[in-house]
Structure formats: C-alpha cells, structure tokens
Motif scaffolding. Structure first.
Motif, short mmCIF file in Angstrom:
data_model
loop_
_atom_site.label_atom_id
_atom_site.label_comp_id
_atom_site.label_asym_id
_atom_site.label_seq_id
_atom_site.Cartn_x
_atom_site.Cartn_y
_atom_site.Cartn_z
N GLN A 269 38.91 59.58 32.35
CA GLN A 269 39.41 59.07 33.59
C GLN A 269 40.17 60.49 34.35
OE1 GLN A 269 42.27 56.41 34.16
NE2 GLN A 269 41.76 55.92 36.15
N ALA A 299 46.32 56.76 34.77
CA ALA A 299 45.36 56.08 33.75
C ALA A 299 46.38 55.10 32.93
CB ALA A 299 45.16 57.33 32.76
N TRP A 314 37.15 49.43 31.88
CA TRP A 314 37.37 50.86 31.97
C TRP A 314 36.21 51.44 32.71
CZ3 TRP A 314 34.04 54.36 30.15
CH2 TRP A 314 33.23 54.22 28.94
N LEU A 318 35.91 54.96 36.39
CA LEU A 318 35.20 56.33 36.25
C LEU A 318 33.98 56.45 37.34
CD1 LEU A 318 36.67 56.47 33.55
CD2 LEU A 318 34.63 57.49 32.54
N VAL A 323 37.59 57.10 41.45
CA VAL A 323 38.21 58.35 41.40
C VAL A 323 38.60 59.01 42.64
CG1 VAL A 323 37.59 60.75 40.70
CG2 VAL A 323 36.70 58.90 39.28
#
Length: 540
Positions: A269, A299, A314, A318, A323
């Motif tokens: 990440q 994070a 998670w 990404l 992002v």
C-alpha cells in the motif's frame, strides 16, 4: 492481488548470478555459518535453515524455537513462493475467557501471552521444499554452539539486563541467561545444554515440537499456569501455510512480499501511494520524509480500522481509486494519525541468502517482544513467544479480536524485488516491530528511487511513525521519531508542516536492515548490513 499479472513476461533466470552467493544477518556467527554452507555448494535454502538455528544462539532475545517465522523465496526459474509459520492462540482463549478474569488486554508476559510456535514448522517446510543437506547436518554448528556457548554480545547483555527480574523468575531462563544471579559480561560464553538436546531432537523430527512428549510437556506447563490450551491448536500450528507471494508494482519493478497474517500488504500500500512521487524529490528531504510518513500513518490507520489477519479487506486498499484518495489527502497537507501504538524495537531478527543459481531467501523470525513471554518449556531451554499478547485485542468486533484458531496480528514480513520478467533485483528485510513496514519502504525507496547501494540504503537516516498497532500501547500520542542525522533543516521543515517530530540519537531509531542487490552493471551481488546492530554481509 496474488501472483504475477498475465501481461508481464514469463519469469527468467539471472545470468549475472552465475557462481555468486551471499549471506547476510545481524550477527557475525550467523552470517559465517550461512556463508560456509553456500561456499560448500549448498542452496540459499540450506544456508537459511543453518542461519536460523545459529540465530537462536546468537540472538536469543530476538528469536527462538518457541517463536514464529516467515520467508519469501525466489527460485532460479523466477517463480516466487512464501512460508507462513505462525501459531494459533489457545482454543479456550475467546473474549469471554479474558473478560471473566477482568482483563482489558491480554498480558504481555507469562503463559497467557503465548501463541503456539510456528518457526520450527516453517523451517521444516522450507527445508523439505529446497534443501540439499539434512537438517542434522545444517543444525550441527548451532548444536555445537549451544553446547560450548557463544560469547555474549553487548546487545544480548543489554537485553538480559533489561529483563533480568523476569528471566530470573523462570527456572529455565535463569539457568540459561544468568550467572550466579547476574547478567553475563560481554564476551562471557552462554552455554545452553538443554537447548542443545532439544535441537538434536528437533533435527531428527521437527514434528516433535507439535505432537508427542515435547508438545505434551509444553501444553501441560501452560495449562497449569492458566493458559487454556487444549493441545489440538498446538498440533495444528505444526502445519505451516505455503503459497504465492502478494505483489505490487513500484516503478518498473515488482515487489513480492508475505501474505497475511503478516503486514506485507502495508508495504504494498505504501509503495502504491509513493510510486512516482519520490524519485523527483531530494532523498530524505522534508517533503520526501513527510510523504513517506503520511503513507505509513494511513496504512496503520487502515489496519486498525479494517484489516484482520484472516480477511482480504486489504485488497480494496490497493485499488487505484483508494490509492488516489490517499495521495490527494497527502497532497493537501493531511497528516492522518494512526489509532493504535508502536514501540519501535528490534525484538526480531532476519537473514538474507542468495546462491549462485539465483535462488534468494528473505527470512524473518521472532519471539515477538524481547525474550517473548519470558518463560520456557520446562527442561528444554526453549523460550516461548508472547505473540498472542502482542497481536490479539480484547476489543469486541475488532478485526483482530482474540478468537480460537486465529493467528494473531503480526509485525513480521519478508520481501524481494524482481523485474517484470522475474529476474532478481533486491532482497531484504528488517526487524523492529511496527517499524518494519516503514523501514522496509524507506529502504525500497533508497534503492529504487535514488539508486543507493545496499550498504548506503540500510545505513541511511531512519524515521518512524508512532503509533503503529501493538496491543499494549493503543491510543499513544502521535509522533514522528527521527534520527538526528536527518538534519536540523529537514526537522525544522517537518515541524513547520505540522509533523510532531521527536529527535533521537544519530543511530537510535531501531531495526537492523539487510539487503542483497544484483549489480547488473558489474555482474555481481552487493550486500549491506545495518550498522545499528552487529550485521555482516559475506559473499563469494
């Protein structure tokens, strides 16, 4: 995402590695045994297995038979796979069990802190998959070292002094680490005859830690001390998880790292958030440090809010849109604060090995905190971890709420970097609690964005977002801990930008980063070992 995308070229070999090998660790005796194995024609897996056992003697506060271990392996054909050797908490250890005792957190020492160990299972699986020498042969140097004792280092003496009272309260730990009730002097040998006997037993049959007399002794001792182990979860912990690495892009390279329960995804990440943003900034400038710190804070916040050790939440973090949201926040000057806590410490140790066929292993193992739970399996010399106390929460509904047959949250991870064709470029890791996910990202940026050699990358001034997510310090005030070598100007600019900076000594941020890189220009391997500990890189 898992594996390598289909639009990338097929894996290839590394022609520059023909005949080259290298072993790196945080202790000279560990690097030396790995180098000897490689020089004698052993594989990187052989070297890793030998170095793991020697680490148990050389760095006894950081790792041991009673701990956990993880590895990421790059094969000569370019394929990459991982090993997860982390154990379960006790079958009877649900939220109601601890609440009935009036606890708001799982203890960090003693029997209640312990999760079943996974390191031996991980090493046995690693050995079975790629070793060319038997386990008794590879562990023979460590067994000999246990019998005669390795000289006590300054670090080990400091670790023993810090935890002297608790080590003295356990019969096995007292016999091993204290001399007439005192900590050993630097250079004084620390023989561990009980551990030598245990290593002989486990070299002949690694499963002996999980089933049979040794396992029964461990479970019985823990049960007497109040930990609700049944024995079934102990046996189940002897079956490690094996599978693909999780991967992400950084520039034109591919970062491969370990999956859950490790925080490897947090490095991916951060890499996604930092990709393309740092190469145009001066290395370790206030702007570069601020961006890296912001990515790390985000994070940690995301892990606390959303990410358990057995879910895939998670993956959404990404995605390009997620992002982009983080980048927009950081570009606007936002400094997201983490919501848990971090004590940046080196309660773990790591090794890196690369052989002449291009096989590479990044390996990490730990007792969680220094000397783990600070208790032993009686009569064995085996220190037990405190991973359950460190990584499971007594917070109802939390993604990492304590639960039977759930691996606790981990701080350990391992990584390596290839090009899109699978050729090895870099392999490394670092110990240091929740500092790991940050320091590994910093090292990756030094290597990839700024072209530093491995030694310069691991020696560069280090900074640490505090807090992270260790269960014992949830809610600690936010800080950005910076080594003084970062410089007064950068520190002043970071403070002016709103970062709560705390300056520590020039080499005092913690960790012990290791890197081996392929120098394509010179056609050789280059290695670096962190001067913050006693690391050595040996090649040939």
């Amino acid at each position: 995402m898992t594996g390598v995308s289909a639009d990338w070229p097929a894996p290839t070999r590394n022609p520059v590695l023909a005949g080259e090998h290298m072993a790196v660790s945080s202790h000279p005796a560990v690097s030396a045994v790995g180098h000897r194995v490689l020089a004698a024609g052993g594989t990187a897996i052989d070297a890793t297995v030998a170095m793991a056992a020697m680490s148990w003697l050389a760095l006894p506060g950081q790792c041991g038979v009673g701990g956990d271990a993880f590895a990421v392996v790059r094969e000569p054909d370019g394929s990459v796979w991982t090993i997860n050797g982390s154990g379960y908490g006790p079958d009877g250890g649900d939220l109601a069990f601890y609440r009935a005792q009036g606890r708001s957190a799982i203890p960090l020492t003693g029997a209640l802190a312990v999760a079943a160990p996974g390191a031996v299972a991980a090493i046995a699986a690693l050995h079975a998959r790629g070793a060319t020498r038997g386990l008794p042969e590879l562990w023979a140097p460590a067994i000999a070292a246990a019998e005669r004792g390795l000289p006590c280092t300054r670090k080990t003496r400091a670790d023993i002094l810090e935890h002297e009272a608790q080590l003295g309260a356990d019969d096995g730990a007292r016999r091993t680490f204290l001399r007439d009730g005192r900590a050993p002097q630097v250079g004084e040998r620390l023989p561990q005859p009980e551990l030598a006997d245990s290593l002989r037993l486990l070299a002949a049959d690694p499963r002996a830690l999980y089933t049979g007399e040794l396992a029964e002794r461990a479970v019985a001792a823990l049960a007497v001390a109040g930990a609700p182990f049944s024995g079934d979860e102990w046996a189940a912990s002897g079956i490690p998880l094996q599978g693909e690495a999780i991967v992400g892009r950084y520039g034109d390279l591919v970062v491969h790292t370990t999956p859950l329960p490790t925080p490897g995804w947090m490095v991916l990440q951060q890499a996604a958030v930092c990709d393309g943003m740092l190469s145009g900034l001066p290395s370790l400038s206030a702007d570069a440090v601020g961006w890296l710190a912001g990515a790390a804070r985000e994070a940690f916040r995301d892990r606390w809010d959303r990410c358990g050790t057995d879910t895939d939440a998670w993956r959404a973090l990404l995605r390009p849109e997620a992002v982009a949201d983080v980048r927009a926040k950081l570009a606007a000057g936002g400094h997201p604060l983490a919501t848990a806590g971090l004590t940046p410490d080196g309660d773990t140790t790591t090794t890196v090995a690369v052989d002449g066929d291009g096989r590479a292993v990044s390996f990490i193992h730990s007792l969680a905190f220094t000397f783990g739970a600070r208790i032993t399996i009686p009569g064995t010399g085996i220190m037990l971890n405190n991973r359950l106390g460190r990584g499971a929460y007594l917070v109802e509904g939390h993604p990492n709420q304590v639960r039977p047959r759930r691996r606790p949250l981990h701080t350990c991870l391992a990584w390596l970097v290839t090009d899109t064709g699978g050729a090895l470029r870099h392999v490394g890791n670092t110990p240091g609690g929740d500092g790991q996910v940050q320091w590994n990202m910093q090292v990756l940026s030094h290597l990839i964005d700024h072209g530093l050699d491995p030694q310069a990358a691991v020696s560069a001034p280090r900074f640490t977002v505090f807090p992270g997510s260790d269960a014992d310090v949830v809610g600690a005030p936010d800080e950005l801990i910076c080594e003084s070598r970062l410089g007064e100007r950068a520190v002043a600019e970071l403070r002016a930008a709103g970062h709560p900076v705390r300056v520590v000594g020039p080499w005092d941020a913690g960790g012990s980063a290791l890197v081996v890189s392929v120098d394509g220009r010179l056609g050789c391997l280059a290695g670096g070992a962190d001067p913050r500990q006693d690391g050595v890189a040996l090649g040939g």
